[in-house]
Design a protein around this motif. Structure first.
Motif, PDB file in Angstrom:
ATOM      1  N   VAL A  52      -4.520  -5.473   6.687  1.00 21.56           N
ATOM      2  CA  VAL A  52      -4.711  -4.225   7.429  1.00 21.56           C
ATOM      3  C   VAL A  52      -3.676  -4.110   8.550  1.00 21.56           C
ATOM      4  CG1 VAL A  52      -7.178  -3.963   6.966  1.00 21.56           C
ATOM      5  CG2 VAL A  52      -6.446  -5.351   8.893  1.00 21.56           C
ATOM      6  N   CYS A  53      -3.424  -2.861   8.956  1.00 20.20           N
ATOM      7  CA  CYS A  53      -2.501  -2.603  10.055  1.00 20.20           C
ATOM      8  C   CYS A  53      -2.931  -1.274  10.695  1.00 20.20           C
ATOM      9  CB  CYS A  53      -1.065  -2.531   9.532  1.00 20.20           C
ATOM     10  SG  CYS A  53      -0.709  -1.017   8.628  1.00 20.20           S
TER      11      CYS A  53
ATOM     12  N   CYS B 294      -3.159   1.783   8.033  1.00 20.24           N
ATOM     13  CA  CYS B 294      -4.253   1.893   7.062  1.00 20.24           C
ATOM     14  C   CYS B 294      -5.621   1.803   7.724  1.00 20.24           C
ATOM     15  CB  CYS B 294      -4.082   0.895   5.909  1.00 20.24           C
ATOM     16  SG  CYS B 294      -3.899  -0.814   6.381  1.00 20.24           S
TER      17      CYS B 294
ATOM     18  N   LYS C 203       0.821  -1.206   0.000  1.00 18.52           N
ATOM     19  CA  LYS C 203       0.000   0.000   0.000  1.00 18.52           C
ATOM     20  C   LYS C 203       0.862   1.266   0.000  1.00 18.52           C
ATOM     21  CE  LYS C 203      -3.974  -2.189   2.257  1.00 18.52           C
ATOM     22  NZ  LYS C 203      -4.946  -2.115   3.392  1.00 18.52           N
TER      23      LYS C 203
ATOM     24  N   CYS D  64       1.309  -3.187   4.179  1.00 22.16           N
ATOM     25  CA  CYS D  64       0.266  -4.186   3.893  1.00 22.16           C
ATOM     26  C   CYS D  64       0.204  -4.447   2.392  1.00 22.16           C
ATOM     27  CB  CYS D  64      -1.101  -3.662   4.324  1.00 22.16           C
ATOM     28  SG  CYS D  64      -1.281  -3.491   6.091  1.00 22.16           S
TER      29      CYS D  64
ATOM     30  N   CYS E 293       1.870   2.124   4.068  1.00 26.52           N
ATOM     31  CA  CYS E 293       2.227   1.057   5.008  1.00 26.52           C
ATOM     32  C   CYS E 293       2.687  -0.141   4.195  1.00 26.52           C
ATOM     33  CB  CYS E 293       1.031   0.689   5.902  1.00 26.52           C
ATOM     34  SG  CYS E 293      -0.390   0.052   4.996  1.00 26.52           S
TER      35      CYS E 293
HETATM   36 ZN    ZN Z   1      -1.629  -1.229   6.467  1.00 23.21          ZN
END
Ligand code: ZN
Length: 488
Positions: A37-38, A41, A20, A25, A23
């Motif tokens: 996801v993290c 995001c 992304k 991910c 980030c």
């Molecule tokens: Zn993320």
């Protein structure tokens, strides 16, 4: 009164990076919801974005390919608005200082070539996806939060639905040629907002409305036509056009009001304090420019000059890079590039579109791009040669092509194995003709009496007697000769 439509397009394109934009991910499409996801995001408090340099590289490449001025310095801004698919309540975008400005592309329409301006291209992040489900209500998938996008804003230079679609096709062609996006409208990696107003040609532009997130060429075309008609009817009955966002409904073919359009001031843009200025050095720029391959327009010209293709054929075959690559590879192995082009544009395209329609009916998707054509280019070239040399006739060629689609093989070996070579030996064909006449005395009698239309029926019977393998031209000549003998 003749109203002219004025259209500007905002095109969102997802970039095909591994991860992304802010980030690490994965950015891939189609994963289980909420698995990529993290904290960054998902917009959790205190998480800090880190800019993915690959995004800058791809966005700048798109800028150069679309003839833009690509800036050495650009800046990320926060675009503030609330929506459930945007957990931070702001989107990171570029407003005051976008990466690219002042570009253009050209389109070919029935009216000829036209240049369409590109105002700007900026980098931004995608939002998540709301899934509306009758049992569970509305669910949120955040996998798409933070997937990198570029937004390409055109000048209001477009004057018809045809031009709008030609513009989008060209954007898709160029971006897939340079490999920065797969531009799949059915997966949302290319989406389009249409801004449309109408005016009398010598008067200022009218008030525009916006139709958002159109995800097929067909819906772009239909939405434009519907909104154009609506605005004319409104103005001619004294109604005022207001600046607003409208939804196009595919079922009714009509547009309806969603919300009054915000102005940019409503978003309270300000530079993102968590992200440094984006910088590109001269060296980086030169590197990126050097990676750009021959683009569709140049390739189209080359096909007309090198292979003697028509402008139309050249435009079609260069519309997608995989197709142009495939054609060139096949042409290299074939005796006639024109014959390969005809085979691709005729029978091959017909099979591809039939497969797509069939998949749509079943609710599945047909393979796209190079995966949709599972035939080795050298095999297509061989089939083209068999046709050029008259060794198989066109209906047998069609049959062999169908076989190659089901399981790729050498068409010449297949034709030999199944005894499919055209029968062009005059003595064998004449024998068939005589047998056919002997077996159909009634038809021969009608022909004698002047009913010449039975010639076609006799031709069909003679062709069937060769199991469809006769060289049709020769067979028809011999039949005519035999019938003329009879009526002397
Ligand atoms: Zn993320």
């Amino acid at each position: 009164m003749s109203w002219e439509m004025v259209i500007g397009l905002e095109t969102h394109v997802e970039l095909q990076t591994e991860s992304k934009v802010f980030c690490t991910c994965k950015a891939e499409f189609g994963a289980e919801p909420n698995t990529h996801v993290c904290p960054v995001c998902m917009g959790l408090p205190g998480a800090l974005p880190v800019f993915n340099e690959q995004v800058l590289h791809y966005a700048a490449k798109a800028g150069f390919a679309l003839n833009c001025c690509v800036h050495h310095r650009s800046v990320f801004d926060r675009k503030n608005y609330f929506y459930p698919d945007l957990p931070k309540a702001y989107q990171i975008s570029q407003f005051y200082r976008p990466l690219c400005e002042n570009g253009w592309l050209t389109v070919q329409t029935a009216a000829g070539e036209k240049k369409i301006g590109i105002t700007r291209i900026h980098i931004e992040e995608d939002a998540g996806k709301l899934l509306h489900d009758e049992q569970n209500g509305t669910l949120l998938d955040m996998n798409r939060c933070g997937v990198p996008l570029i937004e390409i804003v055109s000048e209001p230079d477009i004057r018809s639905a045809e031009e709008a679609v030609a513009y989008l096709r060209k954007v898709r062609a160029i971006l897939t040629y340079i490999g920065v996006s797969d531009c799949r409208m059915n997966e949302g990696s290319l989406r389009c907002d249409v801004n449309l107003s109408i005016h009398q040609p010598d008067e200022p532009f009218g008030v525009r409305t916006e139709m958002k997130n159109l995800n097929s060429f067909q819906s772009v075309e239909r939405a434009i036509k519907a909104e154009y008609e609506r605005q004319i009817a409104a103005i001619e009955t004294g109604e005022e056009i207001v600046q607003e966002t409208r939804r196009y409904d595919q079922k009714t073919g009509k547009t309806s009001s969603m919300r009054r359009k915000e102005n940019s001031a409503d978003y309270r843009y300000f530079p993102d304090p968590d992200l440094p200025e984006v910088r590109l050095t001269d060296e980086q720029m030169e590197e990126i420019k050097a990676e750009i391959p021959m683009l569709p327009d140049a390739r189209r010209e080359a096909y007309m000059n090198d292979y003697a293709l028509t402008a139309y054929a050249a435009e079609q075959l260069t519309s997608e890079r995989w197709l142009a690559d495939y054609f060139e590879e096949a042409a290299k192995h074939a005796k006639s590039a024109v014959s390969v082009a005809n085979l691709l544009q005729g029978e091959v395209f017909a099979i591809l579109s039939a497969k797509a329609t069939e998949a749509e009916k079943k609710g599945t998707t047909a393979p796209e791009g190079v995966d949709s054509l599972p035939i080795h280019p050298s095999h297509l070239a061989k089939l083209s040669d068999l046709l050029v040399d008259g060794r198989v006739n066109s209906s047998t060629g069609k049959r062999i092509l169908g076989v190659l689609f089901e399981g790729d093989c050498d068409p010449e070996a297949y034709a030999r194995q199944h005894a499919l070579f055209a029968v062009s030996d005059d003595s064998i064909l004449m024998e068939t003709v005589q047998q056919t006449l002997a077996q159909n005395p009634d038809m021969v009698e009608s022909f004698r009496k002047g009913k010449t239309t039975v010639e076609r029926a006799l031709m069909g019977k003679a062709m069937a007697a060769t199991k469809g393998k006769a060289d049709p031209e020769r067979l028809s000549k011999l039949l005519r000769k035999a019938l003329e003998e009879l009526t002397k």
